[in-house]
Structures are given as C-alpha cells and as structure tokens.
Design a protein around this motif. Structure first.
Motif, PDB file in Angstrom:
ATOM      1  N   SER A 168     -34.638 -38.218  17.931  1.00  0.00           N
ATOM      2  CA  SER A 168     -35.433 -37.705  19.049  1.00  0.00           C
ATOM      3  C   SER A 168     -35.449 -36.178  19.003  1.00  0.00           C
ATOM      4  CB  SER A 168     -34.861 -38.168  20.392  1.00  0.00           C
ATOM      5  OG  SER A 168     -34.812 -39.575  20.479  1.00  0.00           O
ATOM      6  N   LEU A 169     -36.543 -35.602  19.482  1.00  0.00           N
ATOM      7  CA  LEU A 169     -36.683 -34.150  19.551  1.00  0.00           C
ATOM      8  C   LEU A 169     -36.591 -33.675  20.997  1.00  0.00           C
ATOM      9  CD1 LEU A 169     -39.604 -33.247  17.085  1.00  0.00           C
ATOM     10  CD2 LEU A 169     -37.174 -33.518  16.620  1.00  0.00           C
ATOM     11  N   PHE A 170     -35.948 -32.514  21.178  1.00  0.00           N
ATOM     12  CA  PHE A 170     -35.808 -31.908  22.499  1.00  0.00           C
ATOM     13  C   PHE A 170     -36.158 -30.423  22.421  1.00  0.00           C
ATOM     14  CE2 PHE A 170     -32.979 -35.533  22.690  1.00  0.00           C
ATOM     15  CZ  PHE A 170     -33.108 -36.000  24.000  1.00  0.00           C
ATOM     16  N   VAL A 171     -36.619 -29.895  23.554  1.00  0.00           N
ATOM     17  CA  VAL A 171     -36.666 -28.450  23.749  1.00  0.00           C
ATOM     18  C   VAL A 171     -35.348 -28.066  24.406  1.00  0.00           C
ATOM     19  CG1 VAL A 171     -37.771 -26.527  24.933  1.00  0.00           C
ATOM     20  CG2 VAL A 171     -39.163 -28.382  24.011  1.00  0.00           C
ATOM     21  N   VAL A 172     -34.586 -27.189  23.774  1.00  0.00           N
ATOM     22  CA  VAL A 172     -33.260 -26.813  24.280  1.00  0.00           C
ATOM     23  C   VAL A 172     -33.220 -25.309  24.527  1.00  0.00           C
ATOM     24  CG1 VAL A 172     -30.781 -26.768  23.814  1.00  0.00           C
ATOM     25  CG2 VAL A 172     -32.165 -28.731  23.077  1.00  0.00           C
ATOM     26  N   ASP A 173     -32.773 -24.937  25.715  1.00  0.00           N
ATOM     27  CA  ASP A 173     -32.570 -23.533  26.068  1.00  0.00           C
ATOM     28  C   ASP A 173     -31.331 -23.034  25.330  1.00  0.00           C
ATOM     29  OD1 ASP A 173     -32.014 -21.076  27.250  1.00  0.00           O
ATOM     30  OD2 ASP A 173     -32.534 -21.747  29.266  1.00  0.00           O
ATOM     31  N   LEU A 174     -31.504 -22.035  24.467  1.00  0.00           N
ATOM     32  CA  LEU A 174     -30.387 -21.560  23.653  1.00  0.00           C
ATOM     33  C   LEU A 174     -29.365 -20.752  24.449  1.00  0.00           C
ATOM     34  CD1 LEU A 174     -32.348 -20.758  20.403  1.00  0.00           C
ATOM     35  CD2 LEU A 174     -30.416 -22.340  20.595  1.00  0.00           C
ATOM     36  N   LYS A 175     -29.644 -20.508  25.721  1.00  0.00           N
ATOM     37  CA  LYS A 175     -28.650 -19.845  26.587  1.00  0.00           C
ATOM     38  C   LYS A 175     -27.813 -20.869  27.348  1.00  0.00           C
ATOM     39  CE  LYS A 175     -31.884 -17.504  28.680  1.00  0.00           C
ATOM     40  NZ  LYS A 175     -33.020 -17.924  27.810  1.00  0.00           N
ATOM     41  N   SER A 176     -27.997 -22.140  27.068  1.00  0.00           N
ATOM     42  CA  SER A 176     -27.264 -23.190  27.769  1.00  0.00           C
ATOM     43  C   SER A 176     -25.765 -23.099  27.494  1.00  0.00           C
ATOM     44  CB  SER A 176     -27.768 -24.576  27.332  1.00  0.00           C
ATOM     45  OG  SER A 176     -29.139 -24.728  27.598  1.00  0.00           O
ATOM     46  N   PRO A 177     -24.921 -23.390  28.503  1.00  0.00           N
ATOM     47  CA  PRO A 177     -23.475 -23.427  28.266  1.00  0.00           C
ATOM     48  C   PRO A 177     -23.137 -24.448  27.181  1.00  0.00           C
ATOM     49  CG  PRO A 177     -23.966 -23.474  30.622  1.00  0.00           C
ATOM     50  CD  PRO A 177     -25.274 -23.648  29.916  1.00  0.00           C
ATOM     51  N   GLY A 178     -22.170 -24.103  26.330  1.00  0.00           N
ATOM     52  CA  GLY A 178     -21.726 -25.012  25.282  1.00  0.00           C
ATOM     53  C   GLY A 178     -22.332 -24.753  23.922  1.00  0.00           C
ATOM     54  N   ILE A 179     -23.235 -23.765  23.826  1.00  0.00           N
ATOM     55  CA  ILE A 179     -23.847 -23.427  22.535  1.00  0.00           C
ATOM     56  C   ILE A 179     -23.159 -22.197  21.942  1.00  0.00           C
ATOM     57  CG2 ILE A 179     -25.937 -22.632  21.360  1.00  0.00           C
ATOM     58  CD1 ILE A 179     -27.573 -24.259  23.300  1.00  0.00           C
ATOM     59  N   THR A 180     -22.701 -22.337  20.707  1.00  0.00           N
ATOM     60  CA  THR A 180     -22.088 -21.225  19.982  1.00  0.00           C
ATOM     61  C   THR A 180     -22.883 -20.981  18.711  1.00  0.00           C
ATOM     62  OG1 THR A 180     -19.894 -21.838  20.818  1.00  0.00           O
ATOM     63  CG2 THR A 180     -19.982 -20.356  18.911  1.00  0.00           C
ATOM     64  N   ILE A 181     -23.264 -19.724  18.475  1.00  0.00           N
ATOM     65  CA  ILE A 181     -24.091 -19.369  17.327  1.00  0.00           C
ATOM     66  C   ILE A 181     -23.310 -18.437  16.411  1.00  0.00           C
ATOM     67  CG2 ILE A 181     -26.240 -18.269  16.582  1.00  0.00           C
ATOM     68  CD1 ILE A 181     -27.426 -19.008  19.325  1.00  0.00           C
ATOM     69  N   GLU A 182     -23.203 -18.818  15.138  1.00  0.00           N
ATOM     70  CA  GLU A 182     -22.480 -18.008  14.155  1.00  0.00           C
ATOM     71  C   GLU A 182     -23.404 -17.688  12.988  1.00  0.00           C
ATOM     72  OE1 GLU A 182     -18.961 -20.029  12.934  1.00  0.00           O
ATOM     73  OE2 GLU A 182     -18.043 -19.998  14.947  1.00  0.00           O
ATOM     74  N   PRO A 183     -23.558 -16.405  12.637  1.00  0.00           N
ATOM     75  CA  PRO A 183     -24.468 -16.026  11.559  1.00  0.00           C
ATOM     76  C   PRO A 183     -23.978 -16.487  10.194  1.00  0.00           C
ATOM     77  CG  PRO A 183     -23.196 -14.130  12.289  1.00  0.00           C
ATOM     78  CD  PRO A 183     -22.879 -15.240  13.251  1.00  0.00           C
ATOM     79  N   ILE A 184     -24.942 -16.762   9.304  1.00  0.00           N
ATOM     80  CA  ILE A 184     -24.660 -17.111   7.917  1.00  0.00           C
ATOM     81  C   ILE A 184     -25.287 -16.029   7.031  1.00  0.00           C
ATOM     82  CG2 ILE A 184     -24.977 -18.808   6.071  1.00  0.00           C
ATOM     83  CD1 ILE A 184     -25.384 -20.942   8.236  1.00  0.00           C
ATOM     84  N   PRO A 185     -24.497 -15.215   6.343  1.00  0.00           N
ATOM     85  CA  PRO A 185     -25.080 -14.202   5.453  1.00  0.00           C
ATOM     86  C   PRO A 185     -25.900 -14.862   4.340  1.00  0.00           C
ATOM     87  CG  PRO A 185     -22.749 -13.777   5.860  1.00  0.00           C
ATOM     88  CD  PRO A 185     -23.029 -15.155   6.376  1.00  0.00           C
TER      89      PRO A 185
END
Length: 383
Positions: A184-201
């Motif tokens: 299933s596909l969702f539109v997700v707010d990336l500011k939602s609690p529980g989201i952690t973003i880590e860069p990949i060089p």
C-alpha cells in the motif's frame, strides 16, 4: 523524423532556458555539489515563475498541460544543472501525476496547490536494505489502528527526504499469496514523530543527497492512504513508469550539456598544430554522442505523448530509460576522454557529469532490470 513541438511548447522551452541561464549559471552546479545542498531558493523562484504548476490542472492551482510539457522542462533544466532537474521532477511526477491518476478528490485539493506553488516538496521512497531491484520484497510495515496506520521499519536511498515535506511511501499492509500483493502507498508527513533521517554519502547527485530513513511507530491518518489498501503494486507501476520516463529527458539534457562542453574544447584545444576536433578519432566520438542525443530526444517525445494519451507504456518507458541513461554515461565518458586532464579536474563540469551519470543506470530500475522488463514485454520466458 524530427521532434515537432507546438508554438506554446517552444515558448515554454525558451522560458525555462532563460530561467536556467539566470538562476543556474556556469559553476553553480559544482558549488551545490560541493556544499551537498540543493538550491531550494532557486526552486521557490522556479515555482513563483509558474513552472511547477505545469502538468497540474488550473482547478488545483496549476498551469495546465501534461507530461509532454514536463519533459520539456526537465530537459532544459538538466542542460544547466542535472541535479536541479532531478530535484524538480519528484513533486510534479511522483506526487502530482500520481495524485491525478489515483488520488481522491480530497487528496488532490489538499496537496496539488502546494506542489504547484512550491510550498510542498515531495519525495518517493521504495527501496529498503533488502528490497531494491526486487521491489516486491519490501518489509516496512503499516498496521491499521483505528483511524490511523502505524508504520515501522526502514527505507534506504530516500533521496531528498531531509528537505522534503512529504514522502510517497511504499509499505506492506498484509502478506498476500503472491509477493506483490499486500503493498500500500501512503502520503507521510516527514515531520511526524518517530521518523529519523540519516544521510548516506554518495559518489554523485550530492546536491540532492540520499538517506536512510527509520520509522518507529509513526502514526499516519487513514485518509493518507493512496488508493485502496493492498493495491499499491498497481500504483507503484504508475509511479515507476513516469519516473523512468523522467530519467530520459534529464539524461538527454545533461548529455547535451556534456557534448557542448566537449565540442568547445575540441574546437579550441590545439595539438600537433591543429584543433583536436579536426582529428577523425575525436570527431567520430562526438558524432556518436550527437546521434545518441537525437535518438534519445525522439524516444522521450514519443513515450511522453503515449503516456499523455493514456497508453500503457511499460515497454516504451523501459526502452527510453535504458537507452537515455546509458547514453548519458557514454556522453560523459566521451567528454572526459576528449577533454583529457582538463575534464578530470574538479574545476570542470565534466567530472560532475561523469559522477552524476552513474546513478542513472542504477536508480529507478537498473539497466539490468530494464532489460528484464523489455525481455518480458517481447515475449521471452522468465527465469
């Protein structure tokens, strides 16, 4: 056969080219690559000029037109800065065209005006550590809980997640008899609690950047579900078809830029008492690149018109993506070879083309996957 555009489309091309000359001058792409940040201020000015509304109906705040006009925009932007074209395509293609195809009226009214105005940036997230070419292997889970879904898992190579507002997220909501069922596909707010973003060089496309994204009990309203629960695979095919098409004009525009730079060098660089472009070994290499670009532009134009007419274009989009991304690699390699040590320096745009081109044959379906798709479409048995 030549590519014929309407007067309005040619005017659009000229307007985008003028914008690119002002806002994406020589050397700017290298600066963004070195900083590892996209020019979001230029993106907003691009939106203010009305270009992000192309392909979105006026009733949703857009400028009208269809995917043919979007490909014109992407090609012209990529001539000036390939990474900027890649930044621009995500919201109009993955979100804009996706919502127009399978979104509800409420979802269109909620998101499309923001895409057209540049207020909302979208990205798309499918790949996971164990799911790339094998897209049906995704494990990130979305479980229904009342009026929401709770999402857990991780995504890999989520390009632009660190500066986007929303992501079109592929999840697994159930386990079907076949592997592609239950997605299933969702539109997700990336500011939602529980989201952690880590860069990949990465080697290339460093201005946009890509990420590992972790979802830990992320709650998403059920109204953010796109289409029906479990029918995400069909919707993914819509997104991927348009993503693969988008790779073509971006590759055409960037290849044209590489050719222009190599031609200038071949005309002005003298060795053995003459410009190096006078030597057949150099001239033939550049002639091959010019022929490739001509073919790539024809492919792009044809597939865009087919999609605009509502045709199924699995074969055609795969051919365009395969040919044009491999063409960009050939153009960048040839440009580097013609320019020699000058192209190899970090002060040259050719090294940037050389690094950026490599992603095209990997992302949005590798060249090997494209050949598998094409083989299936022409009736060959599957392994």
């Amino acid at each position: 056969m030549r590519v014929h555009y309407t007067e309005e489309q040619e005017a659009l091309r000229a307007a985008v080219r003028d914008f690119a000359r002002r806002e994406l001058p020589p050397g700017f792409a290298r600066e963004c690559d070195e900083r590892g940040r996209p020019p979001l201020d230029v993106y907003r000015r691009f939106a203010d000029a009305g270009f992000l509304g192309i392909g979105i109906p006026e009733e949703y705040g857009g400028a009208g037109g269809d995917i043919v006009e979007i490909t014109i925009v992407l090609e012209e932007l990529a001539r000036a800065m390939q990474s900027f074209a890649s930044l621009v395509y995500r919201s109009p293609i993955h979100a804009g065209q996706g919502l127009l195809t399978y979104g509800t009226e409420e979802q269109r009214k909620r998101y499309l005006p923001g895409i057209a105005s540049g207020r909302l940036l979208f990205c798309f997230s499918l790949s996971e550590p164990q799911a790339g070419s094998d897209a049906a292997a995704i494990r990130l889970r979305a479980e229904r809980d009342g009026d929401s879904y709770v999402i857990n898992g991780q995504k890999q190579f989520s390009t632009g997640a660190h500066y986007s507002d929303y992501v079109i997220l592929a999840t697994r909501t159930s386990d079907g008899a076949r592997r592609h069922e239950g997605i299933s596909l969702f539109v997700v707010d990336l500011k939602s609690p529980g989201i952690t973003i880590e860069p990949i060089p990465t080697l290339g496309d460093r201005a946009n950047g890509t990420n590992m994204v972790f979802y830990d009990d992320v709650r998403v309203p059920a109204s953010n579900l796109l289409g029906e629960e479990g029918e995400g695979w069909r919707l993914l095919m819509v997104n991927l078809e348009r993503e693969r098409l988008s790779s073509a004009p971006i590759s055409v525009g960037a290849s044209a830029a590489a050719l222009e730079q190599a031609l200038e060098h071949a005309r002005t660089r003298e060795q053995f008492g003459r410009p190096i472009g006078a030597f057949q070994a150099v001239a033939h290499q550049l002639a091959d690149v010019a022929a490739d670009i001509y073919i790539g532009r024809l492919l792009t134009h044809d597939v865009a018109h087919r999609i605009a007419r509502g045709e199924r274009c699995v074969f055609e989009a795969s051919v365009a993506k395969l040919f044009c991304t491999e063409m960009f690699n050939r153009a960048a390699y040839t440009g580097m070879q013609v320019m020699g040590g000058t192209g190899y320096t970090m002060d040259s745009d050719m090294q940037l083309h050389f690094r950026n081109a490599r992603l095209g044959t990997i992302g949005a379906g590798s060249s090997e996957v494209m050949r598998n798709v094409i083989a299936k479409e022409i009736g060959l048995p599957r392994a």
